[in-house]
Design a protein around this motif. Structure first.
Motif, PDB file in Angstrom:
ATOM      1  N   PHE A  86      -4.411  77.142  47.557  1.00  0.00           N
ATOM      2  CA  PHE A  86      -4.557  78.348  46.760  1.00  0.00           C
ATOM      3  C   PHE A  86      -5.005  77.936  45.371  1.00  0.00           C
ATOM      4  O   PHE A  86      -4.475  76.981  44.798  1.00  0.00           O
ATOM      5  CB  PHE A  86      -3.240  79.125  46.689  1.00  0.00           C
ATOM      6  N   THR A  87      -5.973  78.636  44.820  1.00  0.00           N
ATOM      7  CA  THR A  87      -6.487  78.267  43.505  1.00  0.00           C
ATOM      8  C   THR A  87      -5.393  78.338  42.447  1.00  0.00           C
ATOM      9  O   THR A  87      -5.376  77.548  41.516  1.00  0.00           O
ATOM     10  CB  THR A  87      -7.678  79.162  43.102  1.00  0.00           C
ATOM     11  N   LYS A  88      -4.476  79.275  42.603  1.00  0.00           N
ATOM     12  CA  LYS A  88      -3.367  79.359  41.665  1.00  0.00           C
ATOM     13  C   LYS A  88      -2.203  78.538  42.235  1.00  0.00           C
ATOM     14  O   LYS A  88      -1.730  78.792  43.327  1.00  0.00           O
ATOM     15  CB  LYS A  88      -2.934  80.821  41.503  1.00  0.00           C
ATOM     16  N   GLY A  89      -1.790  77.527  41.520  1.00  0.00           N
ATOM     17  CA  GLY A  89      -0.670  76.709  41.951  1.00  0.00           C
ATOM     18  C   GLY A  89      -1.062  75.459  42.716  1.00  0.00           C
ATOM     19  O   GLY A  89      -0.292  74.528  42.820  1.00  0.00           O
ATOM     20  N   ARG A  90      -2.265  75.460  43.305  1.00  0.00           N
ATOM     21  CA  ARG A  90      -2.802  74.286  43.995  1.00  0.00           C
ATOM     22  C   ARG A  90      -1.936  73.803  45.165  1.00  0.00           C
ATOM     23  O   ARG A  90      -1.971  72.652  45.546  1.00  0.00           O
ATOM     24  CB  ARG A  90      -3.046  73.126  43.027  1.00  0.00           C
ATOM     25  N   GLU A  91      -1.143  74.689  45.748  1.00  0.00           N
ATOM     26  CA  GLU A  91      -0.291  74.306  46.868  1.00  0.00           C
ATOM     27  C   GLU A  91      -1.102  74.220  48.152  1.00  0.00           C
ATOM     28  O   GLU A  91      -1.856  75.139  48.478  1.00  0.00           O
ATOM     29  CB  GLU A  91       0.847  75.309  47.048  1.00  0.00           C
ATOM     30  N   ILE A  92      -0.936  73.120  48.888  1.00  0.00           N
ATOM     31  CA  ILE A  92      -1.603  72.971  50.178  1.00  0.00           C
ATOM     32  C   ILE A  92      -0.840  73.818  51.194  1.00  0.00           C
ATOM     33  O   ILE A  92       0.365  73.668  51.356  1.00  0.00           O
ATOM     34  CB  ILE A  92      -1.635  71.494  50.629  1.00  0.00           C
ATOM     35  N   SER A  93      -1.554  74.701  51.879  1.00  0.00           N
ATOM     36  CA  SER A  93      -0.907  75.622  52.807  1.00  0.00           C
ATOM     37  C   SER A  93      -1.294  75.390  54.261  1.00  0.00           C
ATOM     38  O   SER A  93      -0.672  75.940  55.167  1.00  0.00           O
ATOM     39  CB  SER A  93      -1.245  77.057  52.420  1.00  0.00           C
ATOM     40  N   GLY A  94      -2.314  74.592  54.487  1.00  0.00           N
ATOM     41  CA  GLY A  94      -2.752  74.303  55.839  1.00  0.00           C
ATOM     42  C   GLY A  94      -3.786  73.201  55.822  1.00  0.00           C
ATOM     43  O   GLY A  94      -4.276  72.813  54.758  1.00  0.00           O
ATOM     44  N   PHE A  95      -4.114  72.687  57.019  1.00  0.00           N
ATOM     45  CA  PHE A  95      -5.134  71.657  57.079  1.00  0.00           C
ATOM     46  C   PHE A  95      -5.865  71.672  58.411  1.00  0.00           C
ATOM     47  O   PHE A  95      -5.382  72.202  59.404  1.00  0.00           O
ATOM     48  CB  PHE A  95      -4.552  70.271  56.775  1.00  0.00           C
ATOM     49  N   LEU A  96      -7.030  71.073  58.366  1.00  0.00           N
ATOM     50  CA  LEU A  96      -7.941  70.999  59.491  1.00  0.00           C
ATOM     51  C   LEU A  96      -8.362  69.545  59.650  1.00  0.00           C
ATOM     52  O   LEU A  96      -8.705  68.898  58.663  1.00  0.00           O
ATOM     53  CB  LEU A  96      -9.170  71.863  59.187  1.00  0.00           C
ATOM     54  N   GLY A  97      -8.330  69.028  60.885  1.00  0.00           N
ATOM     55  CA  GLY A  97      -8.810  67.683  61.178  1.00  0.00           C
ATOM     56  C   GLY A  97      -9.931  67.773  62.190  1.00  0.00           C
ATOM     57  O   GLY A  97      -9.781  68.422  63.226  1.00  0.00           O
ATOM     58  N   VAL A  98     -11.069  67.159  61.876  1.00  0.00           N
ATOM     59  CA  VAL A  98     -12.225  67.226  62.763  1.00  0.00           C
ATOM     60  C   VAL A  98     -12.741  65.827  63.087  1.00  0.00           C
ATOM     61  O   VAL A  98     -12.586  64.890  62.308  1.00  0.00           O
ATOM     62  CB  VAL A  98     -13.364  68.082  62.159  1.00  0.00           C
ATOM     63  N   LEU A  99     -13.356  65.742  64.254  1.00  0.00           N
ATOM     64  CA  LEU A  99     -14.023  64.522  64.690  1.00  0.00           C
ATOM     65  C   LEU A  99     -15.265  64.969  65.439  1.00  0.00           C
ATOM     66  O   LEU A  99     -15.165  65.686  66.445  1.00  0.00           O
ATOM     67  CB  LEU A  99     -13.105  63.689  65.594  1.00  0.00           C
ATOM     68  N   GLU A 100     -16.412  64.605  64.903  1.00  0.00           N
ATOM     69  CA  GLU A 100     -17.706  65.029  65.439  1.00  0.00           C
ATOM     70  C   GLU A 100     -17.750  66.554  65.497  1.00  0.00           C
ATOM     71  O   GLU A 100     -17.576  67.195  64.474  1.00  0.00           O
ATOM     72  CB  GLU A 100     -17.978  64.359  66.782  1.00  0.00           C
ATOM     73  N   ASN A 101     -17.926  67.145  66.666  1.00  0.00           N
ATOM     74  CA  ASN A 101     -18.046  68.600  66.761  1.00  0.00           C
ATOM     75  C   ASN A 101     -16.741  69.268  67.196  1.00  0.00           C
ATOM     76  O   ASN A 101     -16.744  70.416  67.612  1.00  0.00           O
ATOM     77  CB  ASN A 101     -19.147  68.969  67.763  1.00  0.00           C
ATOM     78  N   ARG A 102     -15.625  68.562  67.092  1.00  0.00           N
ATOM     79  CA  ARG A 102     -14.348  69.071  67.619  1.00  0.00           C
ATOM     80  C   ARG A 102     -13.296  69.214  66.537  1.00  0.00           C
ATOM     81  O   ARG A 102     -13.166  68.363  65.671  1.00  0.00           O
ATOM     82  CB  ARG A 102     -13.798  68.103  68.670  1.00  0.00           C
ATOM     83  N   ILE A 103     -12.518  70.281  66.665  1.00  0.00           N
ATOM     84  CA  ILE A 103     -11.288  70.393  65.881  1.00  0.00           C
ATOM     85  C   ILE A 103     -10.236  69.582  66.621  1.00  0.00           C
ATOM     86  O   ILE A 103      -9.981  69.821  67.799  1.00  0.00           O
ATOM     87  CB  ILE A 103     -10.825  71.853  65.749  1.00  0.00           C
ATOM     88  N   GLU A 104      -9.653  68.646  65.944  1.00  0.00           N
ATOM     89  CA  GLU A 104      -8.588  67.830  66.528  1.00  0.00           C
ATOM     90  C   GLU A 104      -7.213  68.334  66.107  1.00  0.00           C
ATOM     91  O   GLU A 104      -6.229  68.097  66.791  1.00  0.00           O
ATOM     92  CB  GLU A 104      -8.763  66.359  66.137  1.00  0.00           C
ATOM     93  N   MET A 105      -7.157  69.020  64.976  1.00  0.00           N
ATOM     94  CA  MET A 105      -5.892  69.595  64.511  1.00  0.00           C
ATOM     95  C   MET A 105      -6.171  70.691  63.496  1.00  0.00           C
ATOM     96  O   MET A 105      -7.070  70.575  62.684  1.00  0.00           O
ATOM     97  CB  MET A 105      -4.965  68.518  63.934  1.00  0.00           C
TER      98      MET A 105
END
Length: 150
Positions: free
Chosen positions: A58-77
């Motif tokens: 979030f731009t306000k507070g800079r708290e990480i709220s989620g994440f995405l992990g990719v490898l080539e053309n796949r979402i891994e997480m």
């Protein structure tokens, strides 16, 4: 609040680990406790350096709220901290992956009905089923592919 998607650095790993735990406890009630612990302590920390990771902040507070992990053309997480679920973060990360990284495939645990419904709503369809997950555990996994029109 506005969400920004940024690349992850290794300094973010402890927060990503917390998010993973929060998300899995909220959505993966089918996991055996021993399997949860093994994934949490051994597999997830080993996976982080093997994929390209992006965080939603979030731009306000800079708290990480989620994440995405990719490898080539796949979402891994793709994991969202439980208190932030339902706020568009998963959709923002997924759209970023599709639009910017050209991902078009992923695997999801069959027993995780919420995730399956989310991905299907976003234009993915089941193309394959496996009785075992990627670690050879008896958790059926579905491979999903993005429909061409999305």
């Amino acid at each position: 609040m506005k969400i920004q998607i940024e690349k992850v650095s290794s300094v973010d790993y402890p927060r990503l680990q917390q998010i993973w735990e929060s998300a899995v406890l909220a959505t993966h009630d089918f996991l055996q406790e021993d399997d949860f612990t093994e994934i949490q302590k051994q597999l997830i920390p080993a996976y982080f350096p093997q994929v390209t990771l992006y965080k939603a902040v979030f731009t306000k507070g800079r708290e990480i709220s989620g994440f995405l992990g990719v490898l080539e053309n796949r979402i891994e997480m793709l994991f969202i901290d439980d208190p932030f679920r339902g706020q568009g973060i998963g959709k923002a990360l997924l759209r970023f992956g599709i639009d910017q990284l050209r991902i078009n495939e992923l695997d999801v645990n069959e027993q995780n009905g919420q995730a399956l419904a989310f991905y299907q709503h976003q234009g993915f369809e089941v193309i394959k089923r496996s009785e075992l997950d990627g670690s050879g555990k008896p958790y059926p996994t579905l491979t999903l592919k993005l429909r061409a029109s999305c």
